[in-house]
Design an enzyme around this catalytic site. Structure first.
Site, PDB file in Angstrom:
ATOM      1  N   GLY A  93      36.053  46.610  47.191  1.00  0.00           N
ATOM      2  CA  GLY A  93      35.813  46.586  45.741  1.00  0.00           C
ATOM      3  C   GLY A  93      34.694  45.626  45.375  1.00  0.00           C
TER       4      GLY A  93
ATOM      5  NE  ARG B 239      38.999  49.893  46.780  1.00  0.00           N
ATOM      6  CZ  ARG B 239      39.174  48.587  46.978  1.00  0.00           C
ATOM      7  NH1 ARG B 239      39.218  48.107  48.213  1.00  0.00           N
ATOM      8  NH2 ARG B 239      39.304  47.764  45.952  1.00  0.00           N
TER       9      ARG B 239
ATOM     10  CG  ASP C 182      42.619  41.760  53.547  1.00  0.00           C
ATOM     11  OD1 ASP C 182      41.973  42.376  52.684  1.00  0.00           O
ATOM     12  OD2 ASP C 182      43.832  41.931  53.738  1.00  0.00           O
TER      13      ASP C 182
ATOM     14  CB  THR D 173      39.150  39.682  47.952  1.00  0.00           C
ATOM     15  OG1 THR D 173      40.176  40.281  47.155  1.00  0.00           O
ATOM     16  CG2 THR D 173      39.733  38.467  48.630  1.00  0.00           C
TER      17      THR D 173
ATOM     18  CG  ASP E 180      43.303  41.248  45.122  1.00  0.00           C
ATOM     19  OD1 ASP E 180      42.975  41.444  43.937  1.00  0.00           O
ATOM     20  OD2 ASP E 180      43.686  42.156  45.882  1.00  0.00           O
TER      21      ASP E 180
ATOM     22  CG  ASP F 183      44.600  38.502  48.971  1.00  0.00           C
ATOM     23  OD1 ASP F 183      43.416  38.747  49.221  1.00  0.00           O
ATOM     24  OD2 ASP F 183      45.448  39.390  48.762  1.00  0.00           O
TER      25      ASP F 183
ATOM     26  NE  ARG G 161      44.611  46.860  47.595  1.00  0.00           N
ATOM     27  CZ  ARG G 161      45.036  48.095  47.342  1.00  0.00           C
ATOM     28  NH1 ARG G 161      46.138  48.540  47.899  1.00  0.00           N
ATOM     29  NH2 ARG G 161      44.370  48.883  46.544  1.00  0.00           N
TER      30      ARG G 161
HETATM   31  O1  F6P Z   1      41.154  44.508  46.301  1.00  0.00           O
HETATM   32  C1  F6P Z   1      40.650  44.077  45.092  1.00  0.00           C
HETATM   33  C2  F6P Z   1      41.131  44.954  43.982  1.00  0.00           C
HETATM   34  O2  F6P Z   1      40.479  44.550  42.817  1.00  0.00           O
HETATM   35  C3  F6P Z   1      42.657  44.977  43.802  1.00  0.00           C
HETATM   36  O3  F6P Z   1      43.103  43.903  43.022  1.00  0.00           O
HETATM   37  C4  F6P Z   1      42.876  46.310  43.161  1.00  0.00           C
HETATM   38  O4  F6P Z   1      44.155  46.815  43.426  1.00  0.00           O
HETATM   39  C5  F6P Z   1      41.843  47.168  43.803  1.00  0.00           C
HETATM   40  O5  F6P Z   1      40.798  46.313  44.187  1.00  0.00           O
HETATM   41  C6  F6P Z   1      41.320  48.258  42.924  1.00  0.00           C
HETATM   42  O6  F6P Z   1      40.461  49.022  43.663  1.00  0.00           O
HETATM   43  P1  F6P Z   1      39.578  50.215  43.136  1.00  0.00           P
HETATM   44  O7  F6P Z   1      38.438  49.611  42.376  1.00  0.00           O
HETATM   45  O8  F6P Z   1      39.113  50.908  44.356  1.00  0.00           O
HETATM   46  O9  F6P Z   1      40.429  51.034  42.242  1.00  0.00           O
END
Ligand code: F6P
Length: 343
Positions: free
Chosen positions: A10, A72, A102, A124, A126, A128, A170
């Site tokens: 992301g 992704r 990660d 990230t 997140d 984490d 997540r």
């Molecule tokens: O991994 C980072 C993140 O922002 C998460 O918090 C969230 O669940 C995900 O990406 C959302 O991903 P996408 O933009 O592919 O919907």
């Protein structure tokens, strides 16, 4: 040296600050900087590298997103993607800086173990990634959650409502916990410290009996629906990396519906979603993205590979990719207890 740079997973505010740091320092020292488009796809599919010039870095410090594009992309389905990356690196690059969370750093680590010259950069929203106090994008996200709670506070108070606010996160609750702490949340529900629906409703009832006319409940999107008495949805769309698309589980809506069903509260839900990832990075994200980006370049220039610059305390230090590649850093009990002291 031909130094490739990619952003994977992301997007997050601050990615461009890191790209600028790596690119400007490398071109200053006479290296060729190759921007790889769309993360691992730009190496595993048709090669998508282009030489970046100094002019590419002008004006990007303050911009969100990533000038390289991201994706992704699952290198293991179908199998063979990792080896295609190795082949592309052999053909086109002397070194690679991989900016990501990660999932990205697991791949970086595998590539390094297979002889590739890779350096990671922690990103990230997140926050984490193991082994680092800071990941690119987290500070901006927390600021957005904080500002959102400030805004929801005034309307919640005016209408005497319960506002349920769903944040990103997540596997862990860093954004919910720190955003909730900064914005004065009245309850924070995160995967690390699960609550049942009864506990959530009891808390709201107790607050009301103490004279609080409204409540703001922050829930991280990754909380377990079964702990809350719900069922995990089947057929939820998955992402390229194989994970569930969490926003579609609707945990904020679920919690709000349960409170509504209990009766006695007027409830509204806000899903902050990708607003937490968009727009301009905070000053803090620009500074630390620049610092970790610069440290990644220094590692490449020194011929030190299989490492990732991480933030510990107020310092940037190099960690081995193996240290960050497996698992997530969770919100510790003392931070959650601090948040809880204000519930
Ligand atoms: O991994 C980072 C993140 O922002 C998460 O918090 C969230 O669940 C995900 O990406 C959302 O991903 P996408 O933009 O592919 O919907």
């Amino acid at each position: 040296m031909r130094i490739g740079v990619l952003t994977a997973g992301g997007d997050a505010p601050g990615l461009n600050a890191a790209i600028r740091a790596i690119g400007q320092m490398a071109t200053r020292d006479g290296h060729e900087v190759i921007g790889i488009a769309n993360g691992w796809a730009g190496l595993a599919d048709e090669y998508a590298g282009r030489r970046l010039e100094t002019s590419d870095f002008i004006g990007i410090l303050s911009q969100g997103g990533t000038l390289l594009g991201t994706a992704r992309y699952n290198l293991d389905q179908p199998e063979g993607g990792r080896h295609r990356v190795l082949t592309a690196m052999d053909a086109h690059l002397d070194a690679l800086v991989a900016i990501g969370g990660d999932g990205t750093q697991r791949i970086s680590n595998w590539l390094a173990e297979h002889g590739a010259n890779v350096v990671g950069v922690p990103k990230t929203l997140d926050n984490d990634l193991l082994g680092t106090d800071y990941c690119i994008g987290f500070d901006t996200a927390v600021s957005i959650v904080c500002e959102s709670l400030d805004r929801l506070y005034t309307t919640a108070a005016s209408h005497h409502r319960v506002m349920v606010v769903e944040t990103m996160g997540r596997a862990t609750g860093w954004v919910a916990a720190m955003g909730g702490l900064a914005g004065g949340a009245d309850l924070i529900v995160i995967p690390e410290f699960p609550l049942t629906m009864d506990q959530i409703i009891d808390h709201l009832v107790t607050r009301r009996s103490k004279g609080y006319g409204f409540s703001i409940v922050v829930v991280a999107e990754g909380i377990n629906l079964e702990t809350l008495g719900g069922t995990e949805l089947n057929g939820v769309p998955t992402e390229g990396i194989g994970g569930v698309r969490l926003a579609t589980r609707g945990v904020g809506q679920f919690v709000a519906a349960q409170i509504d069903e209990h009766g006695g509260f007027e409830v509204r839900t806000t899903v902050l979603g990708h607003l937490q990832r968009g727009g301009s990075p905070s000053a803090y994200d620009r500074i630390w993205a620049t610092r970790v980006g610069a440290a990644a370049y220094d590692a490449v220039a020194a011929g030190t590979f299989g490492v990732i610059p991480v933030v510990r305390g107020n310092e940037v230090v190099l960690a081995a990719l193996t240290e960050v590649a497996n698992g997530q850093r969770q919100v510790p009990r003392e931070i959650y207890e601090l948040c809880s002291a204000f519930f």
